[in-house]
Design a protein around this motif. Structure first.
Motif, PDB file in Angstrom:
ATOM      1  N   TRP A   9     -11.830 -41.388   8.132  1.00  0.00           N
ATOM      2  CA  TRP A   9     -13.156 -41.663   7.571  1.00  0.00           C
ATOM      3  C   TRP A   9     -13.191 -43.035   6.904  1.00  0.00           C
ATOM      4  CZ3 TRP A   9     -13.314 -36.196   4.998  1.00  0.00           C
ATOM      5  CH2 TRP A   9     -13.922 -35.283   5.873  1.00  0.00           C
ATOM      6  N   LEU A  30     -22.376 -40.974   7.332  1.00  0.00           N
ATOM      7  CA  LEU A  30     -22.298 -39.924   6.307  1.00  0.00           C
ATOM      8  C   LEU A  30     -23.092 -38.689   6.739  1.00  0.00           C
ATOM      9  CD1 LEU A  30     -22.777 -42.185   3.152  1.00  0.00           C
ATOM     10  CD2 LEU A  30     -20.662 -41.024   3.820  1.00  0.00           C
ATOM     11  N   GLU A  33     -21.274 -36.726   9.545  1.00  0.00           N
ATOM     12  CA  GLU A  33     -20.137 -35.936   9.069  1.00  0.00           C
ATOM     13  C   GLU A  33     -20.593 -34.754   8.222  1.00  0.00           C
ATOM     14  OE1 GLU A  33     -16.973 -36.301  10.051  1.00  0.00           O
ATOM     15  OE2 GLU A  33     -17.785 -37.841  11.398  1.00  0.00           O
ATOM     16  N   LEU A  34     -21.582 -34.960   7.379  1.00  0.00           N
ATOM     17  CA  LEU A  34     -22.075 -33.876   6.523  1.00  0.00           C
ATOM     18  C   LEU A  34     -22.734 -32.777   7.345  1.00  0.00           C
ATOM     19  CD1 LEU A  34     -23.477 -36.129   3.670  1.00  0.00           C
ATOM     20  CD2 LEU A  34     -21.566 -34.521   3.440  1.00  0.00           C
ATOM     21  N   MET A  37     -20.328 -30.450   8.861  1.00  0.00           N
ATOM     22  CA  MET A  37     -19.807 -29.490   7.881  1.00  0.00           C
ATOM     23  C   MET A  37     -20.807 -28.384   7.552  1.00  0.00           C
ATOM     24  SD  MET A  37     -18.160 -32.135   5.124  1.00  0.00           S
ATOM     25  CE  MET A  37     -17.364 -33.651   5.634  1.00  0.00           C
ATOM     26  N   TYR A  39     -24.112 -29.161   6.234  1.00  0.00           N
ATOM     27  CA  TYR A  39     -25.110 -29.608   5.259  1.00  0.00           C
ATOM     28  C   TYR A  39     -26.352 -30.138   5.978  1.00  0.00           C
ATOM     29  CZ  TYR A  39     -21.321 -29.632   1.765  1.00  0.00           C
ATOM     30  OH  TYR A  39     -20.282 -29.292   0.932  1.00  0.00           O
ATOM     31  N   MET A 143     -16.749 -43.225  -0.776  1.00  0.00           N
ATOM     32  CA  MET A 143     -17.443 -42.356   0.183  1.00  0.00           C
ATOM     33  C   MET A 143     -16.493 -41.351   0.818  1.00  0.00           C
ATOM     34  SD  MET A 143     -20.074 -44.876   2.201  1.00  0.00           S
ATOM     35  CE  MET A 143     -19.022 -46.319   2.345  1.00  0.00           C
ATOM     36  N   THR A 144     -15.290 -41.816   1.132  1.00  0.00           N
ATOM     37  CA  THR A 144     -14.294 -40.937   1.748  1.00  0.00           C
ATOM     38  C   THR A 144     -13.963 -39.772   0.832  1.00  0.00           C
ATOM     39  OG1 THR A 144     -13.357 -42.761   3.009  1.00  0.00           O
ATOM     40  CG2 THR A 144     -11.940 -40.853   2.645  1.00  0.00           C
ATOM     41  N   LEU A 147     -16.772 -37.292   0.990  1.00  0.00           N
ATOM     42  CA  LEU A 147     -16.733 -36.452   2.190  1.00  0.00           C
ATOM     43  C   LEU A 147     -15.638 -35.402   2.093  1.00  0.00           C
ATOM     44  CD1 LEU A 147     -17.264 -39.130   4.998  1.00  0.00           C
ATOM     45  CD2 LEU A 147     -18.893 -37.378   4.264  1.00  0.00           C
ATOM     46  N   ALA A 150     -16.941 -32.671  -0.026  1.00  0.00           N
ATOM     47  CA  ALA A 150     -17.943 -31.904   0.729  1.00  0.00           C
ATOM     48  C   ALA A 150     -17.276 -30.883   1.644  1.00  0.00           C
ATOM     49  CB  ALA A 150     -18.821 -32.858   1.542  1.00  0.00           C
ATOM     50  N   ARG A 151     -16.221 -31.292   2.341  1.00  0.00           N
ATOM     51  CA  ARG A 151     -15.516 -30.363   3.234  1.00  0.00           C
ATOM     52  C   ARG A 151     -14.851 -29.247   2.426  1.00  0.00           C
ATOM     53  NH1 ARG A 151     -11.521 -32.088   8.120  1.00  0.00           N
ATOM     54  NH2 ARG A 151     -13.566 -32.435   9.079  1.00  0.00           N
ATOM     55  N   PHE A 168     -24.740 -39.909  -2.505  1.00  0.00           N
ATOM     56  CA  PHE A 168     -24.233 -41.110  -1.842  1.00  0.00           C
ATOM     57  C   PHE A 168     -25.275 -42.210  -2.076  1.00  0.00           C
ATOM     58  CE2 PHE A 168     -22.063 -37.611   0.227  1.00  0.00           C
ATOM     59  CZ  PHE A 168     -20.747 -38.078   0.302  1.00  0.00           C
TER      60      PHE A 168
END
Length: 421
Positions: A9, A30, A33-34, A37, A39, A143-144, A147, A150-151, A168
């Motif tokens: 990422w 972003l 990737e979200l 997951m 979102y 940011m990484t 993420l 978030a995971r 973000f």
């Protein structure tokens, strides 16, 4: 959290940096990737109050949108963004409990990344693809970490209560984005707030749990408008905006400093004139003031604005004043400092109780907003990292091994704040 995924990422985000309010590709990464997951990120005016947007240039935004389209960013997503970058992902446990906001900035710095053969991003093929734009402040790492959190949240379905908002935020550089995000009301129901910075005043293995001396700041553009004319034939007709700029610049730097604490002023850019044989009709100053407290910063603002108004009046110039960015001070809540100290110690980090931050960060605006609502608690801390180069330099790089530590510190804090009782 898998280290390989965090590094993947980080390197993708590093390779395509974007300046504040133009982070369309970054936001799309972003969001992608979200969504994977589970979102549904909030976008556009649902998280950005356009009345409080600072320092956003329409031409730059339009160019960035075109570039995003050329890069294959989905037009439907861009329509949802409606010209505004950043996103918010909300984890909702479905159970009553506290609301927690975590903030991660997403913009880059206007620096050309080095071509030095020893530079890790060059060696490993993730050097910036954008001319004069670089993640030279660690926001790709921020940011990484966001993420990664978030995971992790999606893997805790039955163990947490309350909600977590992952912010973000665009346009931290120049402190331009947080006020607009705060004024959207996105954190008004939050009980806790955490934000951080990689490196800066700490090395790998250290966590500064209570950094001090966050400076309030206001960034100004002062624009003087006069009248051009021929300096030989009709000098009496012209109104010299360059002369007004020069007078204002020297007088601004001479403003008395405040006796109750640290105060600063800087004239960083002066721009005026078209040709040697034309009386300049336009002049611009880019200025910042800083203060240890809101009171001191307000004093510096009042002095600066009064002075440039006087100069404009004296020279017969029209004056336009635009606030381009702002940040406030922040005092970490003792409860949060204690929590972070315990978590950092359990993760084998060296705890630095206090160290001077000595700069400005608009994460403070969101933190203060939480503190003022519902008696919320807030903290801003520094996650140490060994650095190659210093922040905002072309050879900047941070220690990627701190990424999983960053995720773990945040998630351990969340476990203590919102674990299901």
């Amino acid at each position: 959290m898998e280290v390989d995924q965090l590094i993947k990422w980080r390197r993708e985000l590093h390779s395509f940096p974007e300046l504040g309010w133009t982070e369309f590709v970054t936001t799309s990464i972003l969001v992608r990737e979200l969504k994977l997951m589970g979102y549904e990120p909030l976008l556009g005016e649902s998280i950005i109050n356009t009345k409080f947007v600072r320092g956003r240039k329409k031409d730059d935004v339009e160019k960035a949108i075109k570039m995003a389209i050329d890069k294959g960013v989905d037009k439907e997503l861009l329509n949802k963004m409606n010209g505004l970058t950043g996103c918010v992902a909300i984890y909702d446990s479905g159970k009553p409990g506290p609301n927690v906001a975590l903030r991660f900035d997403i913009d880059c710095v206007g620096v050309q990344e080095t071509d030095n053969e020893n530079h890790l991003p060059l060696i490993n093929g993730f050097k910036s693809k954008n001319q004069n734009q670089m993640h030279a402040c660690g926001h790709d790492g921020h940011m990484t970490i966001g993420l990664g959190i978030a995971r992790w949240l999606k893997q805790q379905e039955n163990s947490l209560c309350g909600r977590v908002k992952l912010l973000f935020q665009p346009a931290e550089e120049g402190v331009r984005g947080a006020q607009a995000m705060a004024e959207s009301g996105i954190v008004d129901d939050c009980n806790y707030y955490l934000a951080s910075h990689i490196g800066f005043i700490a090395k790998s293995g250290e966590v500064v749990v209570n950094p001090t001396n966050f400076l309030c700041t206001t960034k100004y553009d002062f624009r003087f408008k006069g009248l051009s004319s021929h300096p030989g034939k009709d000098p009496h007709v012209g109104i010299n905006a360059l002369a007004g700029c020069c007078t204002a610049a020297t007088q601004l730097l001479a403003i008395p400093r405040h006796g109750k604490g640290m105060s600063r002023i800087n004239v960083g850019v002066i721009r005026a004139g078209e040709a040697r044989n034309v009386i300049p009709a336009y002049g611009e100053l880019q200025v910042e003031v800083r203060g240890e407290t809101e009171e001191i910063n307000s004093f510096m603002c009042q002095q600066a604005e009064r002075l440039v108004k006087g100069v404009a009046l004296g020279y017969g110039l029209d004056l336009e004043i635009e606030i381009m960015g702002e940040a406030v001070d922040l005092i970490n809540d003792k409860e949060m400092v204690q929590l972070l100290s315990e978590v950092s110690k359990s993760n084998n980090q060296t705890i630095i109780e206090q160290r001077s931050f000595g700069g400005s960060e608009d994460a403070t605006i969101l933190g203060r907003r939480v503190q003022k609502n519902n008696n919320g608690k807030a903290i801003y801390f520094v996650l140490g990292s060994d650095l190659k180069g210093t922040h905002h330099q072309s050879n900047f790089d941070f220690d990627e091994s701190i990424l999983p530590i960053g995720v773990k510190i945040y998630t351990d804090c969340l476990l203590k704040l919102i674990s299901k009782k």
